[in-house]
Design a protein around this motif. Sequence first.
Motif, PDB file in Angstrom:
ATOM      1  N   ALA A   1       0.832  -1.200   0.000  1.00  0.00           N
ATOM      2  CA  ALA A   1       0.000   0.000   0.000  1.00  0.00           C
ATOM      3  C   ALA A   1       0.869   1.253   0.000  1.00  0.00           C
ATOM      4  CB  ALA A   1      -0.921   0.006   1.209  1.00  0.00           C
ATOM      5  N   ASN A   2       0.403   2.275  -0.702  1.00  0.00           N
ATOM      6  CA  ASN A   2       1.100   3.547  -0.777  1.00  0.00           C
ATOM      7  C   ASN A   2       0.084   4.678  -0.642  1.00  0.00           C
ATOM      8  OD1 ASN A   2       4.055   2.915  -1.970  1.00  0.00           O
ATOM      9  ND2 ASN A   2       2.562   1.520  -2.847  1.00  0.00           N
ATOM     10  N   PHE A   3       0.451   5.700   0.142  1.00  0.00           N
ATOM     11  CA  PHE A   3      -0.418   6.859   0.321  1.00  0.00           C
ATOM     12  C   PHE A   3       0.107   8.025  -0.512  1.00  0.00           C
ATOM     13  CE2 PHE A   3      -1.173   4.311   4.058  1.00  0.00           C
ATOM     14  CZ  PHE A   3      -2.538   4.442   4.276  1.00  0.00           C
ATOM     15  N   THR A   4      -0.799   8.699  -1.192  1.00  0.00           N
ATOM     16  CA  THR A   4      -0.388   9.853  -1.988  1.00  0.00           C
ATOM     17  C   THR A   4      -0.097  11.030  -1.067  1.00  0.00           C
ATOM     18  OG1 THR A   4      -2.684  10.598  -2.314  1.00  0.00           O
ATOM     19  CG2 THR A   4      -1.760   9.096  -3.945  1.00  0.00           C
ATOM     20  N   GLU A   5       0.832  11.878  -1.496  1.00  0.00           N
ATOM     21  CA  GLU A   5       1.254  13.008  -0.674  1.00  0.00           C
ATOM     22  C   GLU A   5       0.981  14.352  -1.326  1.00  0.00           C
ATOM     23  OE1 GLU A   5       5.363  12.320   0.106  1.00  0.00           O
ATOM     24  OE2 GLU A   5       5.016  10.426   1.190  1.00  0.00           O
ATOM     25  N   TYR A   6       0.645  14.358  -2.605  1.00  0.00           N
ATOM     26  CA  TYR A   6       0.381  15.615  -3.303  1.00  0.00           C
ATOM     27  C   TYR A   6      -0.358  15.307  -4.604  1.00  0.00           C
ATOM     28  CZ  TYR A   6       4.665  13.914  -5.536  1.00  0.00           C
ATOM     29  OH  TYR A   6       5.604  13.121  -6.153  1.00  0.00           O
ATOM     30  N   SER A   7      -0.903  16.346  -5.218  1.00  0.00           N
ATOM     31  CA  SER A   7      -1.613  16.185  -6.478  1.00  0.00           C
ATOM     32  C   SER A   7      -0.665  15.660  -7.555  1.00  0.00           C
ATOM     33  CB  SER A   7      -2.205  17.529  -6.918  1.00  0.00           C
ATOM     34  OG  SER A   7      -2.845  17.424  -8.162  1.00  0.00           O
ATOM     35  N   GLY A   8      -1.058  14.626  -8.249  1.00  0.00           N
ATOM     36  CA  GLY A   8      -0.225  14.020  -9.284  1.00  0.00           C
ATOM     37  C   GLY A   8       0.616  12.857  -8.786  1.00  0.00           C
ATOM     38  N   HIS A   9       0.649  12.640  -7.482  1.00  0.00           N
ATOM     39  CA  HIS A   9       1.480  11.588  -6.916  1.00  0.00           C
ATOM     40  C   HIS A   9       0.991  10.200  -7.311  1.00  0.00           C
ATOM     41  CE1 HIS A   9       3.730   9.947  -3.122  1.00  0.00           C
ATOM     42  NE2 HIS A   9       4.385   9.712  -4.240  1.00  0.00           N
ATOM     43  N   ALA A  10      -0.336  10.022  -7.367  1.00  0.00           N
ATOM     44  CA  ALA A  10      -0.887   8.710  -7.725  1.00  0.00           C
ATOM     45  C   ALA A  10      -0.459   8.304  -9.133  1.00  0.00           C
ATOM     46  CB  ALA A  10      -2.415   8.730  -7.631  1.00  0.00           C
ATOM     47  N   ARG A  11      -0.399   9.273 -10.019  1.00  0.00           N
ATOM     48  CA  ARG A  11       0.048   8.983 -11.385  1.00  0.00           C
ATOM     49  C   ARG A  11       1.500   8.520 -11.402  1.00  0.00           C
ATOM     50  NH1 ARG A  11      -0.658  12.939 -16.653  1.00  0.00           N
ATOM     51  NH2 ARG A  11       0.542  11.677 -18.115  1.00  0.00           N
TER      52      ARG A  11
ATOM     53  N   TYR B   1       5.367   1.734 -10.564  1.00  0.00           N
ATOM     54  CA  TYR B   1       5.127   0.308 -10.320  1.00  0.00           C
ATOM     55  C   TYR B   1       4.908  -0.452 -11.626  1.00  0.00           C
ATOM     56  CZ  TYR B   1       5.001   0.729  -5.274  1.00  0.00           C
ATOM     57  OH  TYR B   1       5.354   0.926  -3.965  1.00  0.00           O
ATOM     58  N   ALA B   2       4.266   0.189 -12.591  1.00  0.00           N
ATOM     59  CA  ALA B   2       4.062  -0.460 -13.886  1.00  0.00           C
ATOM     60  C   ALA B   2       5.396  -0.733 -14.570  1.00  0.00           C
ATOM     61  CB  ALA B   2       3.172   0.408 -14.769  1.00  0.00           C
ATOM     62  N   GLU B   3       6.297   0.220 -14.480  1.00  0.00           N
ATOM     63  CA  GLU B   3       7.629   0.048 -15.083  1.00  0.00           C
ATOM     64  C   GLU B   3       8.432  -1.028 -14.358  1.00  0.00           C
ATOM     65  OE1 GLU B   3       9.278   3.933 -14.923  1.00  0.00           O
ATOM     66  OE2 GLU B   3       8.250   4.639 -16.743  1.00  0.00           O
ATOM     67  N   GLN B   4       8.334  -1.057 -13.035  1.00  0.00           N
ATOM     68  CA  GLN B   4       9.075  -2.039 -12.253  1.00  0.00           C
ATOM     69  C   GLN B   4       8.583  -3.471 -12.492  1.00  0.00           C
ATOM     70  OE1 GLN B   4       9.232  -0.968  -8.041  1.00  0.00           O
ATOM     71  NE2 GLN B   4       9.379   1.197  -8.580  1.00  0.00           N
ATOM     72  N   ALA B   5       7.315  -3.600 -12.890  1.00  0.00           N
ATOM     73  CA  ALA B   5       6.751  -4.937 -13.120  1.00  0.00           C
ATOM     74  C   ALA B   5       7.398  -5.644 -14.302  1.00  0.00           C
ATOM     75  CB  ALA B   5       5.244  -4.832 -13.334  1.00  0.00           C
ATOM     76  N   ILE B   6       7.974  -4.866 -15.224  1.00  0.00           N
ATOM     77  CA  ILE B   6       8.681  -5.411 -16.395  1.00  0.00           C
ATOM     78  C   ILE B   6       7.837  -6.481 -17.102  1.00  0.00           C
ATOM     79  CG2 ILE B   6      10.915  -6.223 -17.253  1.00  0.00           C
ATOM     80  CD1 ILE B   6      12.122  -5.597 -14.568  1.00  0.00           C
TER      81      ILE B   6
ATOM     82  N   ILE C   1      -3.238  -2.639  -9.900  1.00  0.00           N
ATOM     83  CA  ILE C   1      -3.134  -1.409  -9.116  1.00  0.00           C
ATOM     84  C   ILE C   1      -4.544  -0.954  -8.766  1.00  0.00           C
ATOM     85  CG2 ILE C   1      -2.339   0.975  -9.052  1.00  0.00           C
ATOM     86  CD1 ILE C   1      -0.183   0.262 -11.030  1.00  0.00           C
ATOM     87  N   ILE C   2      -4.824  -0.841  -7.480  1.00  0.00           N
ATOM     88  CA  ILE C   2      -6.163  -0.488  -7.019  1.00  0.00           C
ATOM     89  C   ILE C   2      -6.136   0.904  -6.411  1.00  0.00           C
ATOM     90  CG2 ILE C   2      -8.072  -1.129  -5.497  1.00  0.00           C
ATOM     91  CD1 ILE C   2      -7.034  -4.019  -5.631  1.00  0.00           C
ATOM     92  N   ALA C   3      -6.904   1.811  -7.003  1.00  0.00           N
ATOM     93  CA  ALA C   3      -7.004   3.171  -6.490  1.00  0.00           C
ATOM     94  C   ALA C   3      -8.066   3.213  -5.403  1.00  0.00           C
ATOM     95  CB  ALA C   3      -7.376   4.134  -7.616  1.00  0.00           C
ATOM     96  N   VAL C   4      -7.729   3.832  -4.279  1.00  0.00           N
ATOM     97  CA  VAL C   4      -8.679   4.021  -3.187  1.00  0.00           C
ATOM     98  C   VAL C   4      -8.802   5.520  -2.960  1.00  0.00           C
ATOM     99  CG1 VAL C   4      -9.286   3.453  -0.812  1.00  0.00           C
ATOM    100  CG2 VAL C   4      -7.890   1.859  -2.151  1.00  0.00           C
ATOM    101  N   GLY C   5      -9.932   6.081  -3.338  1.00  0.00           N
ATOM    102  CA  GLY C   5     -10.115   7.526  -3.251  1.00  0.00           C
ATOM    103  C   GLY C   5     -11.294   7.952  -4.100  1.00  0.00           C
ATOM    104  N   GLY C   6     -11.189   9.134  -4.672  1.00  0.00           N
ATOM    105  CA  GLY C   6     -12.247   9.637  -5.532  1.00  0.00           C
ATOM    106  C   GLY C   6     -11.905   9.497  -7.000  1.00  0.00           C
TER     107      GLY C   6
ATOM    108  N   TYR D   1       0.515   0.479 -20.176  1.00  0.00           N
ATOM    109  CA  TYR D   1       1.098  -0.805 -19.793  1.00  0.00           C
ATOM    110  C   TYR D   1       0.021  -1.899 -19.826  1.00  0.00           C
ATOM    111  CZ  TYR D   1       4.802   2.282 -18.219  1.00  0.00           C
ATOM    112  OH  TYR D   1       5.796   3.235 -18.165  1.00  0.00           O
ATOM    113  N   PRO D   2       0.009  -2.725 -20.885  1.00  0.00           N
ATOM    114  CA  PRO D   2      -1.033  -3.748 -21.034  1.00  0.00           C
ATOM    115  C   PRO D   2      -1.007  -4.835 -19.967  1.00  0.00           C
ATOM    116  CG  PRO D   2       0.695  -4.038 -22.694  1.00  0.00           C
ATOM    117  CD  PRO D   2       0.951  -2.726 -22.024  1.00  0.00           C
ATOM    118  N   ASN D   3       0.083  -4.943 -19.235  1.00  0.00           N
ATOM    119  CA  ASN D   3       0.177  -5.957 -18.178  1.00  0.00           C
ATOM    120  C   ASN D   3      -0.480  -5.510 -16.880  1.00  0.00           C
ATOM    121  OD1 ASN D   3       2.510  -4.090 -18.213  1.00  0.00           O
ATOM    122  ND2 ASN D   3       3.038  -5.110 -16.283  1.00  0.00           N
ATOM    123  N   VAL D   4      -0.921  -4.241 -16.831  1.00  0.00           N
ATOM    124  CA  VAL D   4      -1.483  -3.678 -15.605  1.00  0.00           C
ATOM    125  C   VAL D   4      -3.005  -3.652 -15.655  1.00  0.00           C
ATOM    126  CG1 VAL D   4      -1.594  -1.652 -14.105  1.00  0.00           C
ATOM    127  CG2 VAL D   4       0.561  -2.263 -15.226  1.00  0.00           C
ATOM    128  N   THR D   5      -3.618  -4.161 -14.595  1.00  0.00           N
ATOM    129  CA  THR D   5      -5.067  -4.066 -14.414  1.00  0.00           C
ATOM    130  C   THR D   5      -5.338  -3.025 -13.336  1.00  0.00           C
ATOM    131  OG1 THR D   5      -5.369  -6.404 -14.945  1.00  0.00           O
ATOM    132  CG2 THR D   5      -7.167  -5.325 -13.785  1.00  0.00           C
TER     133      THR D   5
END
Length: 246
Positions: free
Chosen positions: A37-47, A53-58, A64-69, A83-87
Motif C-alpha cells: 500500500a502507498n499513500f499519496t502526498e500531493y496532487s499528481g502523486h498517484a500517477r 510500479y508499472a515500469e518495475q513490473a517489467i 493497481i487499485i485506487a482508493v479515493g475519488g 502498460y497492457p500488463n497492468v489491471t
Amino acid sequence: MQSTIFIINPQAKNEYCQKVWKKVEQVLQNEKISYSANFTEYSGHARKLARSYAEQAIGQRLCIIAVGGDGTLHEVVNGAAMYPNVTVGFIPGGSGNDFSRGFGIPKDPVAALFAILKGTDHEPVRTDVGIIRHTGENATYFINNMGAGFDAQISEKVNRSKIKGLLNRLSLGKFIYVLFLIKELFVYRCSALEIEIDGKKQSFDSAWFVTVSNQPFYGGGMKISPDANPFDGILNLTVVHNISKG
C-alpha cells in the motif's frame, strides 16, 4: 503470480478515505491476502506511483487499485494506461464517485474489494478509454468524461473551493456542484465552438459546453449522457448551445 498494489488518497472526501482504507486493510489482513500500500502526498502523486510500479513490473501481471475519488482514479489510469500488463481497480472513497456509478462498482468498500478480488481470478474486463492530445507530444487519458466550457469551469472551481471540505464533513459533498452551477450560471459567457467528428465539421455560435462521455455520470451523479456505455467502443458527445439563462 499477480501482484496487488493499493494507491490510497488519504485526503479524499475530507480525509474520510482513511476510514475506507482501514476497513479494506482489515479485510486484507483477515483474509491473509498479500499486498502493498502507498499513500499519496500531493496532487499528481498517484500517477507517478502507478507509472513507477508499472515500469518495475517489467511485463509481469500487476493489479493497481485506487482508493479515493474520481481524481485519484484518473491519476492512476494515466500512470498505467500505456502498460497492457497492468489491471486497474477502484474502491470508492471520494465525494463524487461517478466512476463507481457508471461502472456498477459497489459503494461499500468491502464489497468493492471482494468484487475486485473475485475478478482477479478471471480475465480482466476491458473498458474504453478516451485520450486528449495536447500541444506537442503530451496526452491525457480519461475513463469517465472530458469537457470544455461551462462544466469544466465549475469543476475547476469546485476542486479549489474550501466549501467542498465542509460539505464533505456533512455528507453533502455532491451538492457543491449544484451550488457552483447556480452561481456561475449568471456570469458565464458562451463561446463559438467548432467540432470535427469522422471528418465532418459542425459549428455552434453560442455554446455553453461540450462533453465527451465514456459513461453516463459526471459532476457528482448528474446523468449527462444516459446512453454512454464504457464497453461499446464509442464515446458519446453532448453539446449544450443556444439556450437562455432563464
